[in-house]
Design a protein around this motif. Structure first.
Motif, PDB file in Angstrom:
ATOM      1  N   VAL A 108      22.168  17.185  18.046  1.00  0.00           N
ATOM      2  CA  VAL A 108      21.523  17.618  17.201  1.00  0.00           C
ATOM      3  C   VAL A 108      22.632  18.448  16.199  1.00  0.00           C
ATOM      4  CG1 VAL A 108      20.000  18.465  15.875  1.00  0.00           C
ATOM      5  CG2 VAL A 108      19.535  17.019  17.953  1.00  0.00           C
ATOM      6  N   LEU A 109      22.797  19.809  16.512  1.00  0.00           N
ATOM      7  CA  LEU A 109      23.127  20.658  16.145  1.00  0.00           C
ATOM      8  C   LEU A 109      24.809  20.103  15.808  1.00  0.00           C
ATOM      9  CD1 LEU A 109      21.285  23.957  17.166  1.00  0.00           C
ATOM     10  CD2 LEU A 109      22.006  23.268  14.768  1.00  0.00           C
ATOM     11  N   PRO A 118      29.963  20.359  13.764  1.00  0.00           N
ATOM     12  CA  PRO A 118      31.155  20.693  14.419  1.00  0.00           C
ATOM     13  C   PRO A 118      32.002  21.457  13.914  1.00  0.00           C
ATOM     14  CG  PRO A 118      31.330  18.961  12.648  1.00  0.00           C
ATOM     15  CD  PRO A 118      30.334  19.495  12.145  1.00  0.00           C
ATOM     16  N   ASP A 119      32.247  22.395  12.493  1.00  0.00           N
ATOM     17  CA  ASP A 119      33.435  23.418  12.165  1.00  0.00           C
ATOM     18  C   ASP A 119      32.965  24.556  13.422  1.00  0.00           C
ATOM     19  OD1 ASP A 119      35.305  22.025  11.307  1.00  0.00           O
ATOM     20  OD2 ASP A 119      34.098  21.852   8.956  1.00  0.00           O
ATOM     21  N   GLY A 120      31.392  24.564  13.147  1.00  0.00           N
ATOM     22  CA  GLY A 120      31.318  25.614  14.287  1.00  0.00           C
ATOM     23  C   GLY A 120      29.506  26.508  13.933  1.00  0.00           C
ATOM     24  N   LEU A 121      29.560  26.851  14.844  1.00  0.00           N
ATOM     25  CA  LEU A 121      27.809  28.381  15.056  1.00  0.00           C
ATOM     26  C   LEU A 121      28.048  28.686  16.515  1.00  0.00           C
ATOM     27  CD1 LEU A 121      26.020  26.534  17.172  1.00  0.00           C
ATOM     28  CD2 LEU A 121      26.028  24.888  15.617  1.00  0.00           C
ATOM     29  N   THR A 122      26.845  29.936  15.893  1.00  0.00           N
ATOM     30  CA  THR A 122      27.032  30.860  17.228  1.00  0.00           C
ATOM     31  C   THR A 122      25.213  30.720  17.837  1.00  0.00           C
ATOM     32  OG1 THR A 122      28.572  31.802  15.261  1.00  0.00           O
ATOM     33  CG2 THR A 122      26.764  33.143  17.057  1.00  0.00           C
ATOM     34  N   ILE A 123      25.053  30.775  18.289  1.00  0.00           N
ATOM     35  CA  ILE A 123      24.192  30.573  19.208  1.00  0.00           C
ATOM     36  C   ILE A 123      24.070  32.341  19.959  1.00  0.00           C
ATOM     37  CG2 ILE A 123      22.605  29.369  20.770  1.00  0.00           C
ATOM     38  CD1 ILE A 123      24.445  26.837  20.301  1.00  0.00           C
ATOM     39  N   THR A 166      23.175  30.897  14.048  1.00  0.00           N
ATOM     40  CA  THR A 166      23.946  31.143  12.699  1.00  0.00           C
ATOM     41  C   THR A 166      24.845  30.194  12.447  1.00  0.00           C
ATOM     42  OG1 THR A 166      23.738  33.306  12.420  1.00  0.00           O
ATOM     43  CG2 THR A 166      25.071  32.960  11.165  1.00  0.00           C
ATOM     44  N   ILE A 167      24.527  29.136  10.889  1.00  0.00           N
ATOM     45  CA  ILE A 167      25.877  28.809  10.557  1.00  0.00           C
ATOM     46  C   ILE A 167      26.321  28.451   9.123  1.00  0.00           C
ATOM     47  CG2 ILE A 167      26.208  26.080  10.351  1.00  0.00           C
ATOM     48  CD1 ILE A 167      23.242  25.189  11.489  1.00  0.00           C
ATOM     49  N   ALA A 202      33.687  32.934  13.127  1.00  0.00           N
ATOM     50  CA  ALA A 202      34.547  32.809  14.527  1.00  0.00           C
ATOM     51  C   ALA A 202      35.127  31.409  14.489  1.00  0.00           C
ATOM     52  CB  ALA A 202      34.350  33.778  15.550  1.00  0.00           C
ATOM     53  N   GLY A 203      33.513  30.435  14.700  1.00  0.00           N
ATOM     54  CA  GLY A 203      33.909  29.013  14.678  1.00  0.00           C
ATOM     55  C   GLY A 203      34.082  28.073  13.485  1.00  0.00           C
TER      56      GLY A 203
END
Length: 146
Positions: free
Chosen positions: A72-73, A78-83, A106-107, A21-22
């Motif tokens: 840091v993350l 910057p385009d997205g990740l999920t935590i 998750t990246i 999604a991100g």
């Protein structure tokens, strides 16, 4: 995390489902897309497992975790990740089962040298900042569609 931790299968499935999604659709550098369905894009998926217990008996609190994400993350991805928050479990050197609160990140990225270096920087900084023995990293190529 002092060694490794594992999240529940449900947590992993949620992380994978929401990771897309991100992120923007960018092909994996040099990756073959022959195994992907038409319209899919091959990308690298890194899943990082961050244990929140500290060796001194304390924990990485919510404010410290948020600062790590912000400082840091996010700048590296910057385009997205999920935590996804979970509970990790592993066997310690003494044979005892250890459980700890964990964050599963998750990246999805291009898989190029810059992205791989950024993943390593994230791991090194978490270990340094919170005196961790390790951060578990899982890497694979996957087909995605946005």
């Amino acid at each position: 995390m002092r060694r490794s931790c594992a999240a529940t299968i449900g947590t992993l499935l949620c992380a994978m489902a929401f990771a897309m999604a991100g992120c923007r659709s960018v092909p994996v550098a040099g990756a073959a897309t022959a195994g992907c369905d038409p319209g899919d894009v091959a990308m690298t998926r890194d899943i990082l497992y961050f244990g929140r217990h500290r060796p001194d008996g304390g924990t990485v609190d919510d404010a410290q975790w948020r600062t790590f994400v912000d400082d840091v993350l996010t700048p590296r991805f910057p385009d997205g990740l999920t935590i996804v928050s979970g509970t990790g479990q592993w066997r310690g050197g003494d044979g005892a089962i250890e459980r700890e609160p964990s964050e599963v990140v998750t990246i999805l990225h291009t898989g190029d040298a810059t992205a791989r270096r950024a993943i390593e920087e994230v791991i090194v900084e978490y270990k340094r900042r919170f005196a961790q023995e390790s951060v578990l990293r899982e890497r694979g190529t996957t087909c995605v569609r946005f």
